[in-house]
Design an enzyme around this catalytic site. Structure first.
Site, PDB file in Angstrom:
ATOM      1  CE1 TYR A 140      -3.451  -2.849   0.967  1.00  0.00           C
ATOM      2  CE2 TYR A 140      -4.692  -0.641   1.079  1.00  0.00           C
ATOM      3  CZ  TYR A 140      -4.624  -2.034   1.027  1.00  0.00           C
ATOM      4  OH  TYR A 140      -5.810  -2.811   0.939  1.00  0.00           O
ATOM      5  CE  LYS A 189       2.205 -18.256  -2.045  1.00  0.00           C
ATOM      6  NZ  LYS A 189       1.193 -19.289  -2.021  1.00  0.00           N
ATOM      7  CG  ASP A 221      -1.677 -20.570  -0.803  1.00  0.00           C
ATOM      8  OD1 ASP A 221      -1.231 -20.286   0.691  1.00  0.00           O
ATOM      9  OD2 ASP A 221      -1.129 -21.181  -1.611  1.00  0.00           O
ATOM     10  CG  ASP A 245      -7.998  -5.145   1.892  1.00  0.00           C
ATOM     11  OD1 ASP A 245      -8.626  -4.279   2.652  1.00  0.00           O
ATOM     12  OD2 ASP A 245      -7.988  -5.017   0.624  1.00  0.00           O
ATOM     13  CG  ASP A 249     -13.569  -7.225   2.925  1.00  0.00           C
ATOM     14  OD1 ASP A 249     -13.195  -6.488   3.834  1.00  0.00           O
ATOM     15  OD2 ASP A 249     -14.025  -6.694   1.732  1.00  0.00           O
TER      16      ASP A 249
HETATM   17  C1  IPM Z   1     -10.370  -1.130   4.021  1.00  0.00           C
HETATM   18  C2  IPM Z   1     -10.492  -0.678   2.722  1.00  0.00           C
HETATM   19  C3  IPM Z   1      -9.389   0.290   2.165  1.00  0.00           C
HETATM   20  C4  IPM Z   1      -7.962  -0.815   2.166  1.00  0.00           C
HETATM   21  C5  IPM Z   1      -9.545   1.011   0.985  1.00  0.00           C
HETATM   22  C6  IPM Z   1     -10.893   1.510   0.929  1.00  0.00           C
HETATM   23  C7  IPM Z   1      -8.516   1.475   0.356  1.00  0.00           C
HETATM   24  O1  IPM Z   1     -10.838  -1.729   1.855  1.00  0.00           O
HETATM   25  O2  IPM Z   1     -10.257  -0.406   4.906  1.00  0.00           O
HETATM   26  O3  IPM Z   1     -10.113  -2.631   4.330  1.00  0.00           O
HETATM   27  O4  IPM Z   1      -7.773  -1.520   1.525  1.00  0.00           O
HETATM   28  O5  IPM Z   1      -7.572  -0.633   3.180  1.00  0.00           O
HETATM   29 MG    MG Z   2     -10.700  -3.979   2.661  1.00  0.00          MG
END
Ligand code: IPM
Ligand code: MG
Length: 360
Positions: A140, A189, A221, A245, A249
């Protein structure tokens, strides 16, 4: 306590407004006071000032004890160049506040079990994972470039970590694990990436000081697969920015209720950033449909991790549980036989419960 409010775009303002009701109830019940200052970030900041993160916002955040954030972004700003998109504001404030540790709990509320995409038998033992994601390093923030070479266009994003960057997030994760089931899975990884091999070296070194913890390693993975196969095996997952990230999710979706999950981003400075993990959901903005519970729980994390007010935090967590026990549901978690309520009503109910509860 001084709180900076970044309400943001889409449903951000409505869910933060409900969180403020909860904080109002906390201040009344526990006799403490919060002073708020609003700041612009994301799409609304672009519209008003031309940039996603005005310097004034950074200053307000730095002068506060905590930052409460709604959500940023929306289709209106999607065609802007990378450095002027709302997301650039989010990355900018994380870096400016040096919040390198992103805590993302994935908790299955028993009342919402049937909303999970996993079969009930996989969830018999519940689900309570804390993803500790490194937030200010890796791909990032590494060098990014797009160049034209003899072979055509080439672009890269460098994933790099220093020993120190890994060390500090490792200590955060290990300290958190000590207050939980004492199990840390470091996800990397290392069979391919040099930066992952550094993570193994550092996490291994630090674990000598934490002999009470069980630290193990898993390739990313495999971790993605294990999360859907047997999520109960995880307690704390420690990982770098990009893997975190993606996995956070995935972990949150297993709970079936992304609209329920908060997050905390903390660092060396005392000021952390607290935000729901969901996005700005522009399609439902202004319709009194958004679930404010993630924002309310983010206030809980702010009280717990940012302001050292654990009793007050527990009152918030407990009120959210109670509102679910009383069968109130916003549309995203609605089930047959439950009572459907809008954003405002849900906010009012939680605030009322915080006020009327007398035990913690
Ligand atoms: C998160 C989001 C952000 C990230 C984006 C919106 C830049 O997906 O907070 O997880 O990737 O960190
Ligand atoms: Mg995210």
């Amino acid at each position: 306590m001084k709180i900076a409010l970044i309400k943001g775009d889409g449903i951000g303002p409505e869910v933060i407004n409900q969180a403020l009701k909860a904080l109002g109830a906390v201040s009344e019940r526990f006799k403490c006071s919060f002073e708020y200052q609003e700041a612009l970030m994301g799409g609304c900041a672009i519209d008003e000032t031309g940039v996603p993160l005005p310097i004034e916002t950074v200053n307000i955040c730095k002068q506060s004890d905590a930052v409460l954030l709604g959500a940023v972004g929306g289709p209106k700003w999607d065609s802007l160049p990378g450095n002027l998109r709302p997301e650039a504001g989010l990355l900018g404030i994380r870096k400016a506040m040096d919040v390198y540790a992103n805590l993302r709990p994935a908790i299955l509320f028993p009342q919402l079990k049937s909303a999970s995409s996993l079969k009930e038998e996989i969830l018999v033992n519940g689900l309570d994972i804390m993803v500790v994601r490194e937030l200010t390093g890796g791909a990032y923030f590494g060098e990014k470039k797009k160049v034209i070479t003899e072979d055509g266009i080439k672009a890269w994003d460098m994933m790099s970590y220093t020993f120190y960057e890994v060390e500090r997030i490792t200590r955060t994760a290990y300290d958190i694990a000590r207050k939980r089931k004492k199990k840390v899975t470091v996800v990397d990884k290392a069979n391919v990436l040099e930066s992952s091999r550094l993570w193994r070296e550092v996490t291994g070194e630090i674990s000598k000081e934490y002999s009470d913890l069980e630290v193990s390693y898993m390739y990313v993975d495999n971790a993605a697969m294990q999360l859907v196969r047997n999520p109960g095996q995880f307690d704390v997952i420690l990982t770098e920015n990009l893997f975190g990230d993606i996995l956070s999710d995935e972990a949150s979706m297993l709970t079936g209720s992304m609209g329920m999950l908060p997050s905390a981003s903390i660092g060396i400075r005392k000021t952390g950033i607290f935000e729901p993990i969901h996005g700005s959901a522009p399609d439902i903005a202004g319709k009194d449909m958004a679930n404010p519970l993630a924002a309310i729980l983010s206030c809980g994390m702010m009280l717990e991790y940012g302001l050292n007010m654990k009793n007050e935090a527990d009152a918030v967590y407990k009120a959210v549980n109670t509102v679910l026990d009383k069968d109130y549901r916003t549309v995203d978690i609605m089930q047959p036989g439950m009572k459907s309520v809008g954003t405002e009503m849900m906010g009012n109910l939680v605030a009322e419960i915080i006020l009327s509860d007398t035990e913690v």
